[in-house]
Motif scaffolding. Structure first.
Motif, PDB file in Angstrom:
ATOM      1  N   ARG A  80      -8.676  -0.636  13.701  1.00 50.75           N
ATOM      2  CA  ARG A  80      -9.090   0.705  13.241  1.00 50.75           C
ATOM      3  C   ARG A  80      -7.921   1.570  12.731  1.00 50.75           C
ATOM      4  O   ARG A  80      -8.042   2.186  11.665  1.00 50.75           O
ATOM      5  CB  ARG A  80      -9.882   1.435  14.338  1.00 50.75           C
ATOM      6  N   PRO A  81      -6.790   1.617  13.433  1.00 49.37           N
ATOM      7  CA  PRO A  81      -5.700   2.457  12.899  1.00 49.37           C
ATOM      8  C   PRO A  81      -5.277   2.035  11.482  1.00 49.37           C
ATOM      9  O   PRO A  81      -4.895   2.883  10.670  1.00 49.37           O
ATOM     10  CB  PRO A  81      -4.555   2.253  13.901  1.00 49.37           C
ATOM     11  N   LEU A  82      -5.362   0.742  11.166  1.00 53.95           N
ATOM     12  CA  LEU A  82      -5.005   0.330   9.806  1.00 53.95           C
ATOM     13  C   LEU A  82      -6.088   0.777   8.823  1.00 53.95           C
ATOM     14  O   LEU A  82      -5.792   1.236   7.711  1.00 53.95           O
ATOM     15  CB  LEU A  82      -4.811  -1.195   9.729  1.00 53.95           C
ATOM     16  N   ARG A  83      -7.350   0.681   9.234  1.00 53.60           N
ATOM     17  CA  ARG A  83      -8.436   1.153   8.348  1.00 53.60           C
ATOM     18  C   ARG A  83      -8.315   2.659   8.136  1.00 53.60           C
ATOM     19  O   ARG A  83      -8.587   3.176   7.045  1.00 53.60           O
ATOM     20  CB  ARG A  83      -9.802   0.780   8.948  1.00 53.60           C
ATOM     21  N   GLU A  84      -7.877   3.373   9.172  1.00 50.46           N
ATOM     22  CA  GLU A  84      -7.676   4.833   9.018  1.00 50.46           C
ATOM     23  C   GLU A  84      -6.558   5.105   8.022  1.00 50.46           C
ATOM     24  O   GLU A  84      -6.660   5.982   7.158  1.00 50.46           O
ATOM     25  CB  GLU A  84      -7.333   5.472  10.372  1.00 50.46           C
ATOM     26  N   PHE A  85      -5.491   4.306   8.110  1.00 49.93           N
ATOM     27  CA  PHE A  85      -4.385   4.506   7.167  1.00 49.93           C
ATOM     28  C   PHE A  85      -4.859   4.240   5.734  1.00 49.93           C
ATOM     29  O   PHE A  85      -4.577   5.019   4.818  1.00 49.93           O
ATOM     30  CB  PHE A  85      -3.189   3.592   7.510  1.00 49.93           C
ATOM     31  N   VAL A  86      -5.589   3.135   5.540  1.00 58.11           N
ATOM     32  CA  VAL A  86      -6.064   2.769   4.196  1.00 58.11           C
ATOM     33  C   VAL A  86      -6.950   3.891   3.644  1.00 58.11           C
ATOM     34  O   VAL A  86      -6.775   4.332   2.499  1.00 58.11           O
ATOM     35  CB  VAL A  86      -6.823   1.417   4.225  1.00 58.11           C
ATOM     36  N   ALA A  87      -7.875   4.385   4.473  1.00 61.80           N
ATOM     37  CA  ALA A  87      -8.776   5.451   4.007  1.00 61.80           C
ATOM     38  C   ALA A  87      -7.954   6.685   3.618  1.00 61.80           C
ATOM     39  O   ALA A  87      -8.199   7.321   2.571  1.00 61.80           O
ATOM     40  CB  ALA A  87      -9.793   5.795   5.087  1.00 61.80           C
ATOM     41  N   GLY A  88      -6.937   6.993   4.413  1.00 61.91           N
ATOM     42  CA  GLY A  88      -6.109   8.189   4.146  1.00 61.91           C
ATOM     43  C   GLY A  88      -5.298   8.040   2.864  1.00 61.91           C
ATOM     44  O   GLY A  88      -5.238   8.950   2.038  1.00 61.91           O
ATOM     45  N   VAL A  89      -4.678   6.880   2.694  1.00 67.75           N
ATOM     46  CA  VAL A  89      -3.802   6.710   1.531  1.00 67.75           C
ATOM     47  C   VAL A  89      -4.628   6.651   0.238  1.00 67.75           C
ATOM     48  O   VAL A  89      -4.204   7.172  -0.805  1.00 67.75           O
ATOM     49  CB  VAL A  89      -2.881   5.463   1.723  1.00 67.75           C
ATOM     50  N   LEU A  90      -5.820   6.065   0.308  1.00 66.78           N
ATOM     51  CA  LEU A  90      -6.658   6.007  -0.902  1.00 66.78           C
ATOM     52  C   LEU A  90      -7.203   7.386  -1.264  1.00 66.78           C
ATOM     53  O   LEU A  90      -7.397   7.705  -2.437  1.00 66.78           O
ATOM     54  CB  LEU A  90      -7.797   5.001  -0.725  1.00 66.78           C
ATOM     55  N   LYS A  91      -7.409   8.206  -0.240  1.00 63.54           N
ATOM     56  CA  LYS A  91      -7.861   9.577  -0.511  1.00 63.54           C
ATOM     57  C   LYS A  91      -6.736  10.344  -1.209  1.00 63.54           C
ATOM     58  O   LYS A  91      -6.942  11.003  -2.230  1.00 63.54           O
ATOM     59  CB  LYS A  91      -8.213  10.248   0.822  1.00 63.54           C
ATOM     60  N   ARG A  92      -5.539  10.213  -0.685  1.00 66.16           N
ATOM     61  CA  ARG A  92      -4.379  10.923  -1.217  1.00 66.16           C
ATOM     62  C   ARG A  92      -4.011  10.465  -2.615  1.00 66.16           C
ATOM     63  O   ARG A  92      -3.724  11.260  -3.489  1.00 66.16           O
ATOM     64  CB  ARG A  92      -3.188  10.628  -0.296  1.00 66.16           C
TER      65      ARG A  92
END
Ligand SMILES: Cc1ncc(COP(=O)(O)O)c(C=O)c1O
Length: 419
Positions: A80-92
């Motif tokens: 999950r922490p990696l999926r959170e990072f991916v979601a965050g970076v793609l948003k940014r």
């Protein structure tokens, strides 16, 4: 020796039990070529080894016990922490307003491609591709018995007129392509970036002709200038249903051998893909290490390694101009790790590849990277990702010499006539 049945087993060979429809076997490795301009390899000097060591130590000390559980107990979509990072970076970076539950971590984006293909394609289906595209995707389509139709590219990616004409022609023939496969941001192999208006137009056409879009964005972080357009996925209006499946990768930003990529889609697609992903989970240690490393270091790392890639891009462009002169038609890439080169028509890059291989130089001949191999026999893809600047200069000079020896072109090196 006599077998249990009393018959002499001599002569039995298990190859007789192999499937008869296997694809060709891999060749044994003969090691790395001295001048490696092939594949999607990255720069060994840019791998953040010390930071990865620190990250792996931290996650093992903190969460190592969780390796007792498949998927470290965080479910089939991945850590999950990696999926959170991916979601965050793609948003940014790509304006994708997504949640971690729309992200499926895969064993490299090659597995993302496999899963999307398994989800959507059967033998006899048709898809649309860019006329020059990722050879690994083409190999998979061929192995599945899927037909592909190439559409024209220019300096801004897919020409929308060519896409429209192709969609219309296929419709008239009663064919509905399953998806349009596009690498819009740092196209492989041409290095172009599709502008916003074309992305919007592609969505309109996808709507009009009821065709999904498969957006492969694995080079999008490696742009020379900070001008990344919103992903096509981000522009997809959700009210009328999703049209775009998206994949990305850490292969080009951190390291290809970590084998971590991801698919972004809604649950209607991800639920099936999670079921189709029968590998028991992508390496959790790699996911945990990446999540830890990326937390505070991803942006700086990508900026440093992209700047180093840009320098090597410029060195290769200069070496091509110096050694091949006007014999090599090449456009500067907007990012990434490749140059797509057109040599004079008389040159067959597959034959050049053989001759160059004997001298320790490897590159990708054009036919394996294009929808119409015969029409692209004089093109080649050169990767500047892994070779050093000296290897690029020396390797390109050697390649030009071999090319002159085999085909009589290029005639000059710099201002000096070749003998
Ligand atoms: C366009 C494209 N997609 C996908 C891949 C697969 O990359 P990986 O499986 O390492 O994420 C590559 C590799 O070079 C590529 O060029």
């Amino acid at each position: 020796m006599v077998g249990r049945t009393g018959q002499n087993p001599v002569g039995f060979d298990y190859t007789a039990a192999f499937r008869t429809d296997l694809p060709p076997a891999a060749q044994p490795s003969s090691g790395m070529p001295a001048f490696n301009f092939t594949g999607g390899n990255m720069d060994p000097m840019q791998i953040p080894v010390a930071k990865l060591i620190a990250a792996i130590r931290t996650v093992l000390e903190r969460d190592g016990q969780n390796l007792a559980f498949y998927n470290v107990g965080t479910g089939p979509l991945g850590y999950r922490p990696l999926r959170e990072f991916v979601a965050g970076v793609l948003k940014r970076k790509a304006a994708m307003d997504i949640s971690p539950d729309e992200v499926l971590i895969t064993s490299g984006s090659l597995q993302s491609i496999d899963l999307i293909n398994q989800l959507m394609l059967s033998a006899g289906d048709t898809i649309i591709i860019e006329e020059a595209t990722y050879g690994g995707a083409l190999d998979r389509l061929t192995a599945m018995g899927v037909d592909y139709v190439g559409v024209e590219l220019d300096g801004d990616g897919i020409c929308m007129r060519s896409l429209e004409t192709t969609l219309k022609r296929l419709k008239d023939e009663g064919v509905t392509p399953k998806y349009i496969y596009t690498i819009p941001t740092v196209q492989n192999p041409t290095g172009s970036v599709m502008p916003l208006d074309r992305r919007k137009r592609m969505l309109e056409l996808a709507d009009e002709y009821c065709v999904a879009i498969f957006e492969d964005d694995c080079y999008a972080d490696l742009l020379w200038k900070d001008e990344r357009p919103p992903a096509i996925y981000a522009l997809d209006a959700q009210e009328s249903g999703r049209r775009v499946l998206y994949c990305g990768s850490f292969s080009k930003t951190v390291a290809p051998a970590l084998r971590i990529g991801y698919v972004v889609a809604d649950w209607a697609a991800l639920g099936h893909m999670a079921a189709l992903k029968t590998d028991g989970g992508t390496s959790a240690l790699a996911q945990m290490t990446l999540a830890e490393f990326c937390q505070n270091k991803f942006d700086d790392h990508v900026a440093t390694s992209t700047a180093a890639l840009k320098e090597k891009h410029d060195v290769m462009l200069e070496a091509l101009s110096e050694e091949f002169g006007t014999a090599a038609e090449v456009t500067a890439a907007k990012g990434g790790i490749f140059l797509w080169v057109k040599l004079p028509d008389a040159i067959d890059t597959s034959a050049l590849f053989q001759a160059a291989g004997a001298e320790g130089i490897a590159f990708n001949p054009g036919p394996a990277w294009t929808a119409d191999g015969a029409a692209n026999k004089s093109k080649m893809r050169l990767c500047f990702g892994s070779a050093s600047k000296d290897e690029i200069r020396t390797g390109v000079a050697k390649l030009a010499k071999i090319c002159h020896h085999e085909f009589g072109v290029p005639i000059r090196s710099g201002n000096v006539e070749r003998d």
